[in-house]
Design a protein around this motif. Structure first.
Motif, PDB file in Angstrom:
ATOM      1  N   ASP A 101     -33.321 -16.419  -7.854  1.00 32.04           N
ATOM      2  CA  ASP A 101     -34.707 -16.509  -8.674  1.00 32.04           C
ATOM      3  C   ASP A 101     -34.616 -16.890  -9.994  1.00 32.04           C
ATOM      4  OD1 ASP A 101     -36.495 -16.854  -6.791  1.00 32.04           O
ATOM      5  OD2 ASP A 101     -36.917 -14.532  -6.677  1.00 32.04           O
ATOM      6  N   ASN A 102     -33.604 -16.020 -10.720  1.00 27.88           N
ATOM      7  CA  ASN A 102     -33.367 -16.349 -12.400  1.00 27.88           C
ATOM      8  C   ASN A 102     -33.056 -17.734 -12.384  1.00 27.88           C
ATOM      9  OD1 ASN A 102     -33.006 -14.086 -14.505  1.00 27.88           O
ATOM     10  ND2 ASN A 102     -32.649 -13.190 -12.229  1.00 27.88           N
ATOM     11  N   VAL A 103     -32.152 -18.484 -11.707  1.00 35.37           N
ATOM     12  CA  VAL A 103     -31.900 -19.882 -11.678  1.00 35.37           C
ATOM     13  C   VAL A 103     -32.904 -20.697 -11.425  1.00 35.37           C
ATOM     14  CG1 VAL A 103     -30.175 -21.630 -11.060  1.00 35.37           C
ATOM     15  CG2 VAL A 103     -29.242 -19.312 -11.799  1.00 35.37           C
ATOM     16  N   ARG A 104     -33.472 -20.294 -10.132  1.00 36.99           N
ATOM     17  CA  ARG A 104     -34.493 -21.460  -9.651  1.00 36.99           C
ATOM     18  C   ARG A 104     -35.725 -21.492 -10.411  1.00 36.99           C
ATOM     19  NH1 ARG A 104     -35.974 -20.281  -3.525  1.00 36.99           N
ATOM     20  NH2 ARG A 104     -36.107 -18.004  -4.170  1.00 36.99           N
ATOM     21  N   ILE A 105     -36.261 -20.344 -11.186  1.00 35.52           N
ATOM     22  CA  ILE A 105     -37.231 -20.591 -12.095  1.00 35.52           C
ATOM     23  C   ILE A 105     -36.943 -21.643 -13.235  1.00 35.52           C
ATOM     24  CG2 ILE A 105     -38.685 -19.346 -13.887  1.00 35.52           C
ATOM     25  CD1 ILE A 105     -38.444 -16.786 -12.135  1.00 35.52           C
ATOM     26  N   ALA A 106     -35.874 -21.599 -13.629  1.00 33.72           N
ATOM     27  CA  ALA A 106     -35.277 -22.430 -14.583  1.00 33.72           C
ATOM     28  C   ALA A 106     -35.420 -23.879 -13.969  1.00 33.72           C
ATOM     29  CB  ALA A 106     -33.930 -22.102 -15.438  1.00 33.72           C
ATOM     30  N   VAL A 107     -34.862 -24.298 -12.857  1.00 34.47           N
ATOM     31  CA  VAL A 107     -34.847 -25.407 -12.077  1.00 34.47           C
ATOM     32  C   VAL A 107     -36.435 -25.911 -12.075  1.00 34.47           C
ATOM     33  CG1 VAL A 107     -34.188 -26.904 -10.072  1.00 34.47           C
ATOM     34  CG2 VAL A 107     -32.763 -24.988 -11.049  1.00 34.47           C
ATOM     35  N   LEU A 108     -37.148 -24.900 -11.604  1.00 32.84           N
ATOM     36  CA  LEU A 108     -38.527 -25.357 -11.184  1.00 32.84           C
ATOM     37  C   LEU A 108     -39.182 -25.583 -12.719  1.00 32.84           C
ATOM     38  CD1 LEU A 108     -39.572 -22.237  -8.807  1.00 32.84           C
ATOM     39  CD2 LEU A 108     -39.824 -24.690  -8.384  1.00 32.84           C
ATOM     40  N   ARG A 128     -34.049 -24.928  -4.279  1.00 35.45           N
ATOM     41  CA  ARG A 128     -33.137 -23.713  -3.766  1.00 35.45           C
ATOM     42  C   ARG A 128     -31.635 -24.192  -3.776  1.00 35.45           C
ATOM     43  NH1 ARG A 128     -33.487 -18.993  -0.501  1.00 35.45           N
ATOM     44  NH2 ARG A 128     -31.499 -18.845   0.594  1.00 35.45           N
ATOM     45  N   SER A 129     -31.467 -25.666  -2.962  1.00 32.01           N
ATOM     46  CA  SER A 129     -29.918 -25.911  -3.097  1.00 32.01           C
ATOM     47  C   SER A 129     -29.583 -26.057  -4.282  1.00 32.01           C
ATOM     48  CB  SER A 129     -29.939 -26.811  -2.122  1.00 32.01           C
ATOM     49  OG  SER A 129     -30.635 -27.790  -2.266  1.00 32.01           O
ATOM     50  N   GLU A 130     -30.268 -26.823  -5.341  1.00 27.48           N
ATOM     51  CA  GLU A 130     -29.874 -26.892  -6.450  1.00 27.48           C
ATOM     52  C   GLU A 130     -29.440 -25.687  -7.279  1.00 27.48           C
ATOM     53  OE1 GLU A 130     -32.185 -29.352  -9.305  1.00 27.48           O
ATOM     54  OE2 GLU A 130     -30.680 -28.759 -11.082  1.00 27.48           O
ATOM     55  N   ALA A 166     -29.248 -24.151 -16.002  1.00 30.94           N
ATOM     56  CA  ALA A 166     -30.130 -25.032 -15.044  1.00 30.94           C
ATOM     57  C   ALA A 166     -31.289 -25.915 -15.734  1.00 30.94           C
ATOM     58  CB  ALA A 166     -30.867 -23.959 -14.398  1.00 30.94           C
ATOM     59  N   LEU A 167     -31.438 -26.034 -16.936  1.00 30.59           N
ATOM     60  CA  LEU A 167     -32.335 -26.927 -17.585  1.00 30.59           C
ATOM     61  C   LEU A 167     -31.831 -28.231 -17.716  1.00 30.59           C
ATOM     62  CD1 LEU A 167     -33.827 -24.159 -20.111  1.00 30.59           C
ATOM     63  CD2 LEU A 167     -34.808 -25.049 -18.291  1.00 30.59           C
ATOM     64  N   ARG A 168     -30.249 -28.367 -17.342  1.00 27.49           N
ATOM     65  CA  ARG A 168     -29.747 -29.645 -17.513  1.00 27.49           C
ATOM     66  C   ARG A 168     -29.911 -30.166 -18.882  1.00 27.49           C
ATOM     67  NH1 ARG A 168     -26.739 -29.487 -13.243  1.00 27.49           N
ATOM     68  NH2 ARG A 168     -27.624 -29.455 -11.250  1.00 27.49           N
ATOM     69  N   PRO A 169     -29.450 -29.497 -19.859  1.00 28.99           N
ATOM     70  CA  PRO A 169     -29.686 -29.650 -21.184  1.00 28.99           C
ATOM     71  C   PRO A 169     -28.714 -30.956 -21.782  1.00 28.99           C
ATOM     72  CG  PRO A 169     -28.485 -27.715 -21.067  1.00 28.99           C
ATOM     73  CD  PRO A 169     -28.775 -27.932 -19.679  1.00 28.99           C
TER      74      PRO A 169
END
Lengths: 256, 360
Positions: A101-108, A128-130, A166-169
């Motif tokens: 979730d820590n990473v997923r929230i950043a992706v979302l 999720r898979s990302e 995860a923000l793809r900076p």
């Protein structure tokens, strides 16, 4: 690498806190794919410099350019959306939530999906898979379902970087990604971070105190002292610079 | 992994459906004489409190914001239903519900706009202060609101059918209104569940756990808190609207800060770290209160003692206590046979299992 156009550069950036000149005229540049170590003693202004670039503080003078545009006055959120991300010296995670979730929230957030309230988050399979992929590239895939607070310190540091990643900076500012962990873990962390950011051609600036790490993993070293850039160059040049040795390495060697 | 998560979700949904089914059978139990109409009546109050508690918990449980002012939205919903007929005449309940939703949305937008500038105790105090404003207005505008006497609320036609004209009030409440209430509860349960399990819900959890990080992944913390506040206020207003008809009478008591405290109590009692906590909390609160009131006029003393014991012994509420017991039994049966010397990672895994349960 240095022949490439810089993706981000600052011109004579200044930030004062009353009498304290935390950042005192810093002109700095970084190019895509470059890993720059920012070193200097405590209080040299490294973290303040990061805080000014990310918009946490407004600079008192000077300019910040990103992809050729003046972003000095841009808001924090705007800078994040443009592709400038950071991690934190003291880990900033959602402690009760899982690593996933820590990473997923950043992706979302990056995908602009955090305002969706009519569909369960588990239904976003691509997100999720990302997120799982990102966890895997930091060696955390086994820990996806573990709450952040239950992870050991080394993995918390990695997760903190993974969230920024995860923000793809295009520009990633890492504030002491290896502080507070054993020297063995420091290398493990860097072995995860550096290839990943190079792969994605992310311009990465790492604030670091450990000289083994600095000389082992960076393309270029920038030395800050009293809010100014004292020296700048390839790791071996910096290692041999008398001025740097006197002001910085001598102190560090004595301390460690 | 995904099958594990979706299996958990499926089990939960089955659980909710069974719960709703049991509630749907209550009128039959009453007819069969197994339980009394009075108990059914208390259940109706519980369901209304459950809607308010679930709504309140979007803020406390999922956003980390303790509102001490949810009486305001409840009262706005209730008074809208009570007063609107004076201006638009008697209409079907749905029209009044829509008006109540609109009114509580407007009030929660305004109050929320002010309150989300603050967090922690300052947020709690601000919401409390704003509620007192509503309470004072209701008391002072007595030519509309009846002041401290309140307003009587007639039974309403439901879905355009004037049941109220050919049924006695108890019959109306215990049959058609009961199912109407249950339907709205099911819809609210579904929507609130969706909200807290959506990407928006995750963003709220992010702002709850670490505001700084949430900002640095690009979440607009204040705006999201404001959205959460409005959703929470609107569902609390809906609960108020239902309350007006069930109770048949609304008074300034519903806008009082003590009433706000009751809503907090329901969530804390059940366990605010659990989605279902406020539902369980409401049922227990309404029944304990009823029987405590029968014993003594100092019934708040009894509720207060319950709260003290709860916070000291079970800080995560009844749901938390049940959950840790269940986990202990489950973990016990899994670990005992092998009895290995636990490695450090095994210890953290077990610990995380027990603590991790608090989340869901």
């Amino acid at each position: 690498m240095s022949s490439q156009e810089p993706i981000l550069y600052t011109v004579d950036l200044k930030k004062y806190f009353g009498e304290v000149r935390a950042v005192d005229g810093v002109s700095f540049k970084i190019s895509p794919g470059e890993v720059v170590a920012l070193i200097g003693p405590n209080g040299a202004g490294k973290t303040t410099f990061v805080n000014v670039i990310t918009g946490y503080f407004n600079p008192d003078a000077g300019k910040i350019y990103y992809q050729g545009k003046d972003i000095t006055k841009a808001s924090r959120i705007k800078k994040i959306r443009m592709g400038i991300a950071r991690s934190f010296q003291l880990v900033n995670l959602y402690d009760e939530l899982t690593a996933l979730d820590n990473v997923r929230i950043a992706v979302l957030s990056r995908l602009g999906k955090t305002s969706i309230f009519w569909k369960p988050v588990e239904r976003f399979d691509d997100v999720r898979s990302e997120a799982l992929e990102i966890l895997a590239s930091f060696g955390l895939e086994e820990k996806a379902e573990v709450p952040a607070k239950a992870l050991p310190q080394g993995e918390r540091k990695l997760l903190d970087v993974a969230v920024a990643f995860a923000l793809r900076p295009r520009v990633l500012l890492l504030d002491e990604p290896t502080s507070g962990v054993s020297s063995k873990d420091k290398h493990t962390i860097m072995e995860r971070i550096v290839p990943t950011v190079r792969n994605e051609k992310i311009a990465t600036m790492i604030i670091e105190h450990d000289m083994d790490i600095v000389f082992g993993y960076s393309d270029r070293v920038v030395v800050m002292y009293d809010g100014k850039i004292l020296a700048e160059g390839k790791p071996e040049e910096i290692r041999q610079s008398r001025e740097v040795q006197e002001k910085l390495l001598g102190v560090t060697a004595g301390a460690s | 992994m995904p099958s594990h998560a979706s299996k958990q979700v499926r089990n939960k949904i089955i659980g909710y459906l069974i719960f709703l089914l049991v509630l749907a059978l209550i009128p039959l139990f009453v007819r069969a004489g197994i339980i009394t109409e009075f108990v059914q009546n208390l259940l109706m109050y519980s369901i209304i409190f459950a809607i308010a508690g679930l709504a309140f918990n979007i803020l406390l449980g999922y956003s980390g914001l303790l509102s001490f002012g949810h009486a305001a939205y409840f009262a706005v919903g209730a008074y809208t239903v009570a007063l609107a007929p004076q201006f638009i005449g008697e209409t079907s309940f749905e029209v009044l519900i829509l008006l109540a939703l609109a009114a509580s949305a407007i009030v929660s937008m305004a109050f929320g706009y002010i309150a989300v500038r603050l967090t922690r105790i300052f947020f709690a105090i601000m919401t409390l202060a704003l509620t007192q404003l509503v309470w004072a207005l209701i008391l002072k505008l007595y030519w509309y609101t009846g002041g401290s006497d309140g307003v009587n609320v007639k039974a309403k036609p439901l879905l355009g059918i004037p049941f109220n004209e050919f049924m006695s009030r108890p019959e109306y409440l215990n049959t058609v209104f009961y199912y109407y209430l249950l339907g709205i509860f099911a819809i609210s349960l579904f929507i609130i569940w969706l909200v807290v399990n959506s990407p928006f819900g995750r963003a709220l959890l992010a702002t709850r756990d670490n505001e700084t990080r949430a900002e640095f992944v690009g979440i607009r913390v204040r705006l999201y808190r404001w959205y959460a506040f409005i959703i929470s206020g609107v569902f609390t207003g809906l609960a108020g609207a239902l309350f007006a008809v069930l109770n048949g009478h609304v008074t300034p008591e519903q806008a009082d800060w003590i009433f706000s405290g009751d809503i907090v109590f329901v969530a804390v009692l059940g366990g605010f770290r659990f989605f279902e906590g406020p539902i369980l909390g409401s049922i227990i609160f309404i029944f304990v209160r009823q029987y405590a009131m029968g014993y003594t006029i100092f019934w708040r003393l009894i509720l207060g003692s319950v709260l003290i014991v709860l916070i000291l012994a079970f800080p995560s509420g009844i749901m938390g206590a049940l959950n840790s017991i269940a986990n202990r039994i489950r973990a016990g049966s899994r670990i005992l046979p092998a009895a290995p010397t636990p490695t450090p990672t095994a210890i953290t895994d077990i610990k995380h299992h027990q603590e991790g349960g608090r989340e869901k």
